[in-house]
Design a protein around this motif. Structure first.
Motif, PDB file in Angstrom:
ATOM      1  N   VAL A   1       0.840  -1.204   0.000  1.00  0.00           N
ATOM      2  CA  VAL A   1       0.000   0.000   0.000  1.00  0.00           C
ATOM      3  C   VAL A   1       0.874   1.253   0.000  1.00  0.00           C
ATOM      4  N   LEU A   2       1.849   1.299   0.888  1.00  0.00           N
ATOM      5  CA  LEU A   2       2.713   2.474   0.980  1.00  0.00           C
ATOM      6  C   LEU A   2       3.565   2.634  -0.278  1.00  0.00           C
ATOM      7  N   GLY A   3       4.158   1.554  -0.742  1.00  0.00           N
ATOM      8  CA  GLY A   3       4.992   1.620  -1.943  1.00  0.00           C
ATOM      9  C   GLY A   3       4.214   2.065  -3.162  1.00  0.00           C
TER      10      GLY A   3
ATOM     11  N   SER B   1      12.427   2.578  -1.580  1.00  0.00           N
ATOM     12  CA  SER B   1      13.072   1.422  -0.942  1.00  0.00           C
ATOM     13  C   SER B   1      13.502   1.743   0.487  1.00  0.00           C
ATOM     14  N   ASP B   2      14.081   2.931   0.693  1.00  0.00           N
ATOM     15  CA  ASP B   2      14.492   3.333   2.046  1.00  0.00           C
ATOM     16  C   ASP B   2      13.291   3.408   2.984  1.00  0.00           C
ATOM     17  N   ILE B   3      12.222   4.028   2.519  1.00  0.00           N
ATOM     18  CA  ILE B   3      11.019   4.176   3.348  1.00  0.00           C
ATOM     19  C   ILE B   3      10.418   2.812   3.664  1.00  0.00           C
ATOM     20  N   LEU B   4      10.362   1.939   2.669  1.00  0.00           N
ATOM     21  CA  LEU B   4       9.790   0.615   2.893  1.00  0.00           C
ATOM     22  C   LEU B   4      10.644  -0.230   3.829  1.00  0.00           C
ATOM     23  N   LEU B   5      11.961  -0.099   3.739  1.00  0.00           N
ATOM     24  CA  LEU B   5      12.843  -0.824   4.650  1.00  0.00           C
ATOM     25  C   LEU B   5      12.598  -0.376   6.091  1.00  0.00           C
ATOM     26  N   ALA B   6      12.577   0.932   6.312  1.00  0.00           N
ATOM     27  CA  ALA B   6      12.346   1.448   7.670  1.00  0.00           C
ATOM     28  C   ALA B   6      10.966   1.042   8.179  1.00  0.00           C
TER      29      ALA B   6
ATOM     30  N   GLU C   1      -1.048  -0.409  14.394  1.00  0.00           N
ATOM     31  CA  GLU C   1      -1.548   0.530  13.393  1.00  0.00           C
ATOM     32  C   GLU C   1      -0.393   1.240  12.710  1.00  0.00           C
ATOM     33  N   VAL C   2      -0.550   1.442  11.403  1.00  0.00           N
ATOM     34  CA  VAL C   2       0.416   2.206  10.614  1.00  0.00           C
ATOM     35  C   VAL C   2      -0.330   3.399  10.040  1.00  0.00           C
ATOM     36  N   MET C   3       0.157   4.608  10.337  1.00  0.00           N
ATOM     37  CA  MET C   3      -0.442   5.835   9.821  1.00  0.00           C
ATOM     38  C   MET C   3       0.590   6.546   8.965  1.00  0.00           C
ATOM     39  N   ALA C   4       0.176   6.946   7.771  1.00  0.00           N
ATOM     40  CA  ALA C   4       1.093   7.591   6.834  1.00  0.00           C
ATOM     41  C   ALA C   4       0.528   8.926   6.370  1.00  0.00           C
ATOM     42  N   THR C   5       1.420   9.905   6.250  1.00  0.00           N
ATOM     43  CA  THR C   5       1.097  11.186   5.633  1.00  0.00           C
ATOM     44  C   THR C   5       2.174  11.464   4.599  1.00  0.00           C
ATOM     45  N   ILE C   6       1.739  11.679   3.374  1.00  0.00           N
ATOM     46  CA  ILE C   6       2.652  12.008   2.281  1.00  0.00           C
ATOM     47  C   ILE C   6       2.256  13.390   1.797  1.00  0.00           C
ATOM     48  N   GLY C   7       3.147  14.344   1.926  1.00  0.00           N
ATOM     49  CA  GLY C   7       2.859  15.704   1.490  1.00  0.00           C
ATOM     50  C   GLY C   7       3.970  16.647   1.877  1.00  0.00           C
TER      51      GLY C   7
END
Length: 149
Positions: free
Chosen positions: A22-24, A38-43, A62-68
């Motif tokens: 989902v994040l990738g 790749s760096d973000i997904l590894l972390a 829970e995983v919460m993501a904000t992209i902006g």
């Protein structure tokens, strides 16, 4: 432009690939470079693995993501017992576990922990995004910065 989402996952390793997918997919669709993704997904994988391993007795995390605003911010929250200390260096080479936090530190710009013993841990990860040259989201971010948005 901000994109926000959260995923409530079972405290089982089977959910980690779903979080990565989902994040990738979100980052790639915006035109983030594959190295940065790749760096973000590894972390994120390391933080989720810690939630799965140490997040008991709760059944979920829970995983919460904000992209902006040119960055990706993530929070991985579990309701486990929390860590006593954060390692400052890599463990010896013959030790199988204990490298996750140090790996996260190596690949993101900022990492922080909110640990409440007996009530859980929140891992916060932040990384400035690198964009593919033709990324629409990058051009939108630059236009917003120039307009003072």
């Amino acid at each position: 432009m901000d994109i926000e989402f959260s995923l409530a996952m079972p405290r089982d390793a089977i959910g980690i690939p779903m979080v990565r997918r989902v994040l990738g997919d979100a980052l790639r669709s915006l035109g983030v470079t594959e190295k940065c993704v790749s760096d973000i997904l590894l972390a994120t994988s390391e933080a989720c693995t810690n939630a799965v391993r140490h997040g008991g007795p709760a059944n979920r995390y829970e995983v919460m993501a904000t992209i902006g605003s040119g960055r990706c911010e993530l929070r991985v929250v579990d309701c486990g017992h929390g860590l006593d200390t954060i390692p400052k260096q890599y463990p010896p080479g013959d030790v199988e576990n204990g490298r996750g936090i140090l790996i996260m530190r190596a690949v993101v710009d900022e990492i922080s922990f909110d640990i409440t013993p007996g009530r859980g841990t929140t891992v916060r990860l932040r990384k400035e995004l690198d964009w593919d040259e033709d990324a629409i989201a990058h051009h939108l971010t630059l236009a917003g910065q120039l307009a003072g948005v």
